[in-house]
Design a protein around this motif. Structure first.
Motif, PDB file in Angstrom:
ATOM      1  N   GLN A  66       0.862  -1.222  -0.341  1.00 55.70           N
ATOM      2  CA  GLN A  66      -0.306   0.017   0.385  1.00 55.70           C
ATOM      3  C   GLN A  66       1.040   0.982  -0.419  1.00 55.70           C
ATOM      4  O   GLN A  66       0.364   1.786  -0.894  1.00 55.70           O
ATOM      5  N   ALA A  67       1.763   1.133   0.684  1.00 58.44           N
ATOM      6  CA  ALA A  67       2.659   2.466   0.721  1.00 58.44           C
ATOM      7  C   ALA A  67       3.411   2.905  -1.040  1.00 58.44           C
ATOM      8  O   ALA A  67       3.506   4.009  -1.090  1.00 58.44           O
ATOM      9  N   ILE A  73       8.905   3.216   4.336  1.00 51.74           N
ATOM     10  CA  ILE A  73       9.018   2.995   5.761  1.00 51.74           C
ATOM     11  C   ILE A  73      10.346   2.805   5.996  1.00 51.74           C
ATOM     12  O   ILE A  73      10.752   1.399   5.370  1.00 51.74           O
ATOM     13  N   HIS A  74      11.134   3.612   6.600  1.00 56.13           N
ATOM     14  CA  HIS A  74      12.715   3.024   7.507  1.00 56.13           C
ATOM     15  C   HIS A  74      12.452   2.833   8.690  1.00 56.13           C
ATOM     16  O   HIS A  74      11.486   3.979   8.991  1.00 56.13           O
ATOM     17  N   ILE A 115       0.812   7.283   6.472  1.00 49.76           N
ATOM     18  CA  ILE A 115       0.602   6.445   4.465  1.00 49.76           C
ATOM     19  C   ILE A 115      -0.749   7.885   4.025  1.00 49.76           C
ATOM     20  O   ILE A 115      -0.567   8.679   3.142  1.00 49.76           O
ATOM     21  N   GLU A 116      -1.630   7.920   4.185  1.00 49.84           N
ATOM     22  CA  GLU A 116      -2.798   8.526   3.849  1.00 49.84           C
ATOM     23  C   GLU A 116      -2.494   9.861   4.425  1.00 49.84           C
ATOM     24  O   GLU A 116      -3.284  10.967   3.840  1.00 49.84           O
ATOM     25  N   SER A 117      -1.457  10.623   4.990  1.00 53.39           N
ATOM     26  CA  SER A 117      -1.621  12.135   5.205  1.00 53.39           C
ATOM     27  C   SER A 117       0.024  12.030   4.587  1.00 53.39           C
ATOM     28  O   SER A 117      -0.177  13.491   4.009  1.00 53.39           O
ATOM     29  N   MET A 118       0.061  11.451   2.909  1.00 56.99           N
ATOM     30  CA  MET A 118       0.884  12.253   2.297  1.00 56.99           C
ATOM     31  C   MET A 118       0.327  11.446   0.973  1.00 56.99           C
ATOM     32  O   MET A 118       0.823  10.701   0.374  1.00 56.99           O
ATOM     33  N   PRO A 119      -0.636  12.324   0.083  1.00 60.55           N
ATOM     34  CA  PRO A 119      -0.810  11.722  -0.839  1.00 60.55           C
ATOM     35  C   PRO A 119      -0.015  11.654  -1.950  1.00 60.55           C
ATOM     36  O   PRO A 119      -0.316  11.297  -3.374  1.00 60.55           O
TER      37      PRO A 119
END
Ligand code: ADP
Ligand code: MG
Length: 461
Positions: free
Chosen positions: A332-333, A340-341, A369-373
Motif C-alpha cells: 500500500q505504501a 517506510i524506514h 501513509i494517508e497523510s502523504m497523498p
C-alpha cells in the motif's frame, strides 16, 4: 493680663485637648493641664523653654516639619504622628498667629493601634491569600497585586502596576472580560471565567470575581480575585472524551455484533454470484465486495474498541511485531510512493497483547501513509526511554494536524477523510492505555506528524 485673657486661659486649662502655645522663638508661653499630663512634664519646667530643646526627638519627626510649615506659610495644619519617646500617637491641630503658634493635641494611641491592627488583618487576607487578589482603578489599571497573583501570571509587582488588565487577557476573551469589568466598575459584582496570558506566553484558565470598591457610596475601583482552573478544565475535557468513548463502546458493541452475521452471509453469496457473473457486470461485484470489506473494517474496529476481549498478555518482541506490520503495509505504501524506514535499538521483550499492538501500528502507519497523498518518507524508531520503558515513534512528512484540531484526535468518528471511520486513533489510544502506556501526538501543519508511544516493559496497574 486683662480679665478676658484670664477667663480664656481658665477655659483652655479645662478643655479635654492638650494645649500649648509657643512664641515666635519656639519658647513655651502657655501649657494647659492636659498637655502636662500627656507630655509627662511640669508646667514650670517648660514655660519659657524652647520646644525643640525640650523635645529634641521631635525635630526629626513630622512635628517639626508641620509646625514650621504652619508658621512659615501662616496656615493651620492638622496631622497625626507617632512620638516614640512617649510611645504615643498624637492627633494635632496647630494654628499660627502673629505671636507664634497654638497647638491642640489628643492622645489617639488606642484608636490608631486598633485601626492598624485591623489594617494588618485585611493585609493578611490580601497578602496571604492562596488565590490571586488584586485591585484596579476605574480604568482597569492595577493598583495592587498579592504574591499569588505574581505567581499566577509571572509578572513582578512593578510590571503589574504599570499595566492595565487588558494586555493580560487572551484576545478572543477580551470583549467579554471587558464587559464584566465594566459592570463591576458600575457597582455590580461579577463572576466569570476567562483566559489570561502568562508572561511566558502560556494561556491560563481563570475563574474571576470582580467586586466594586465602594468608598462613601461611590465606586472608586474594582477588586479582583482569580483562581487557576487550567487543570480542572483539562480534566473536564478528558472526562467528556472518556464519557463519549464509553457511550460509543456500549452502542457499538451491540451494533457491530448485529451487523457481523448478516454480513458474512452477504459476503458468501456475493462470492458465489460473482464467479458466474457476466464480465460486464464484474465491476459492480467488485464495488460491492469493496464496500462489504469496508463495513467489515468498521465493525471490526468498533468491536475491537468496545468489547473487552479476552486478552492474552505475553512477553513479545516489539520489533518483530513492527516488521510484520511494515511487510503487510509495504505494498500500500509503494502504491502511494511512500517509503517506510525502520530504525531499531535493542529493547527488552514487552509484556503485551501482540495482535492489539499490531492493530495500533497498522492504524498509525496507515494514517501516516494517508497523510502523504503525493508520497514521502515514514520513519519509525524503536528504542529505550527513561525508567526502563520503551518507545516507538512514527514520523511522517504529511499534511499535519492544525493545532486547534489536535484535541479532537481520538474522539470516536472524528475523521477528516472522505472514507475515514474516525475509529483508528480511538482504538489505538484505548489499547495503549490498557497496556499502561501513553500515546502522544505532535504535529505541524504542512510539515508532518509524530506519534510517540511509550510502554512499560512489565505491566503496571
Ligand atoms: P481515519 O483515519 O479513519 O480518519 P483515525 O482515527 O485513524 O481515523 O484518524 C482520525 C483523524 O486524525 C484523521 O482523519 C486525520 O485527520 C487525523 N490524523 C491521524 N493521523 C494523522 C497523521 N499521521 N497525519 C495527519 N492527520 C492525521
Ligand atoms: Mg486511520
Amino acid at each position: 493680663m486683662n480679665q478676658l485673657e484670664i477667663v480664656a486661659l481658665e477655659i483652655l486649662d479645662r478643655i479635654t485637648d492638650g494645649f500649648f502655645s509657643v512664641d515666635t522663638n519656639w519658647n513655651f508661653t502657655y501649657i494647659n493641664s492636659e498637655a502636662t499630663r500627656l507630655l509627662f512634664r511640669n508646667r514650670e519646667d517648660l514655660l519659657g523653654k524652647n520646644i525643640w530643646y525640650e523635645f529634641p526627638e521631635a525635630v526629626h519627626l513630622e512635628f517639626y516639619e508641620q509646625y514650621n510649615k504652619a508658621v512659615n506659610d501662616q496656615v493651620p495644619v492638622t496631622f497625626s504622628s507617632f512620638f516614640p519617646p512617649l510611645d504615643t500617637w498624637f492627633e494635632v491641630r496647630a494654628y499660627p498667629s502673629a505671636n507664634g503658634l497654638s497647638v491642640y493635641f489628643l492622645d489617639v494611641t488606642t484608636e490608631k493601634k486598633s485601626a492598624s491592627e485591623k489594617q494588618q488583618h485585611y493585609k493578611s487576607l490580601f497578602e496571604q491569600n492562596p488565590d490571586a487578589v488584586f485591585s484596579f482603578d476605574l480604568e482597569g489599571n492595577y493598583l495592587s497585586v498579592n504574591s499569588a497573583m505574581k505567581r499566577l501570571l509571572g509578572y513582578t509587582e512593578k510590571e503589574f502596576l504599570q499595566s492595565s488588565y487588558l494586555p493580560l487577557v487572551e484576545e478572543a476573551e477580551l470583549q467579554r472580560t471587558r464587559s464584566h469589568y465594566e459592570k463591576a466598575a458600575a457597582g455590580y459584582t461579577q463572576n466569570y471565567e476567562t483566559k489570561a496570558l502568562h508572561k511566558d506566553g502560556r494561556v491560563v484558565h481563570v475563574s474571576v470575581t470582580n467586586i466594586p470598591i465602594i468608598v462613601d457610596h461611590e465606586v472608586v475601583g474594582v477588586y479582583g480575585i482569580a483562581k487557576d482552573i487550567t487543570d480542572q478544565k483539562a480534566t473536564e475535557l478528558q472526562l467528556i472524551k472518556s464519557e463519549k468513548l464509553s457511550a460509543v463502546g456500549q452502542l457499538s458493541a451491540s451494533i457491530a455484533h448485529e451487523i457481523r452475521n448478516p454480513l458474512t452471509a452477504l459476503k458468501g453469496f456475493l462470492q458465489i454470484m460473482r464467479s458466474s457473473a457476466p464480465s460486464k457486470e464484474m465491476s459492480y461485484y467488485e464495488i460491492m465486495a469493496d464496500e462489504i470489506a469496508r463495513i467489515e473494517q468498521i465493525t471490526g474496529e468498533l468491536l475491537m474498541a468496545a468489547k473487552p476481549q479476552v486478552q492474552h498478555f505475553h512477553y513479545e518482541n516489539l520489533t518483530d511485531i513492527l516488521h510484520d506490520v511494515t511487510k503487510l503495509l509495504n505494498s500500500q505504501a509503494l502504491i502511494n510512493r511512500v517509503n517506510i524506514h525502520v530504525n531499531t535499538e535493542a529493547i527488552p521483550l514487552v509484556y503485551c497483547v501482540a495482535h492489539q499492538l499490531k492493530q495500533v501500528f497498522i492504524n498509525l502507519i496507515k494514517n501516516a501513509i494517508e497523510s502523504m497523498p503525493s508520497g514521502g518518507d515514514i520513519h519509525v524508531f524503536i528504542g529505550n526511554s527513561q525508567n526502563g520503558q520503551v518507545y516507538l515513534k512514527i514520523m511522517d512528512q504529511g499534511c499535519g494536524i492544525p493545532e486547534d484540531l489536535l484535541q479532537n484526535i481520538g474522539i470516536p468518528f472524528y475523521t477528516t477523510k472522505q472514507k475515514g471511520t474516525g475509529l483508528g486513533m480511538m482504538t489505538s489510544f484505548k489499547i495503549i492505555e490498557s497496556h499502561g502506556g501513553r500515546m502522544e501526538i505532535s504535529s505541524k501543519e504542512e510539515e508532518g506528524t509524530m506519534v510517540t508511544i511509550t510502554l512499560p516493559v512489565h505491566f503496571v496497574e
